[in-house]
Design a protein around this motif. Sequence first.
Motif, mmCIF file in Angstrom:
data_model
loop_
_atom_site.group_PDB
_atom_site.id
_atom_site.type_symbol
_atom_site.label_atom_id
_atom_site.label_comp_id
_atom_site.label_asym_id
_atom_site.label_seq_id
_atom_site.Cartn_x
_atom_site.Cartn_y
_atom_site.Cartn_z
ATOM 1 N N UNK A 1 -18.851 52.797 28.238
ATOM 2 C CA UNK A 1 -17.511 53.284 27.446
ATOM 3 C C UNK A 1 -16.803 52.227 27.030
ATOM 4 N N UNK A 2 -16.977 50.964 27.584
ATOM 5 C CA UNK A 2 -15.792 49.916 27.188
ATOM 6 C C UNK A 2 -16.416 49.163 26.139
ATOM 7 N N UNK A 3 -17.873 49.550 25.704
ATOM 8 C CA UNK A 3 -18.378 48.760 24.405
ATOM 9 C C UNK A 3 -18.108 49.248 23.009
ATOM 10 N N UNK A 5 -14.590 50.006 22.460
ATOM 11 C CA UNK A 5 -13.503 49.326 22.340
ATOM 12 C C UNK A 5 -14.024 47.960 21.387
ATOM 13 N N UNK A 6 -15.055 47.609 21.570
ATOM 14 C CA UNK A 6 -15.427 46.350 20.745
ATOM 15 C C UNK A 6 -16.185 46.830 19.451
ATOM 16 N N UNK A 7 -16.816 47.973 19.542
ATOM 17 C CA UNK A 7 -17.710 48.302 18.421
ATOM 18 C C UNK A 7 -16.863 48.946 17.328
ATOM 19 N N UNK A 8 -15.843 49.693 17.692
ATOM 20 C CA UNK A 8 -14.993 50.484 16.678
ATOM 21 C C UNK A 8 -14.369 49.501 15.843
ATOM 22 N N UNK A 9 -13.469 48.339 16.282
ATOM 23 C CA UNK A 9 -12.955 47.531 15.496
ATOM 24 C C UNK A 9 -13.967 46.686 14.603
#
Length: 55
Positions: A1-3, A5-9
């Motif tokens: 799930x924390x990925x 936060x990197x992939x969306x931006x």
Amino acid sequence: MSEFFYLIPISIVLGLIGLLVFLWTLRNGQYEDLDGASERILYEDDHPRSERWES
């Protein structure tokens, strides 16, 4: 799930870069003469292959 936060931006930045490149091509007139290339290929002088390589 924390990925996410990197992939969306990253995806938003890549989308904005693509939009900016598209707007730049519009401003520089890349899409003004869409029929020119298709008509030029029909009306260019055709030379047989043997004559083209002799000179």
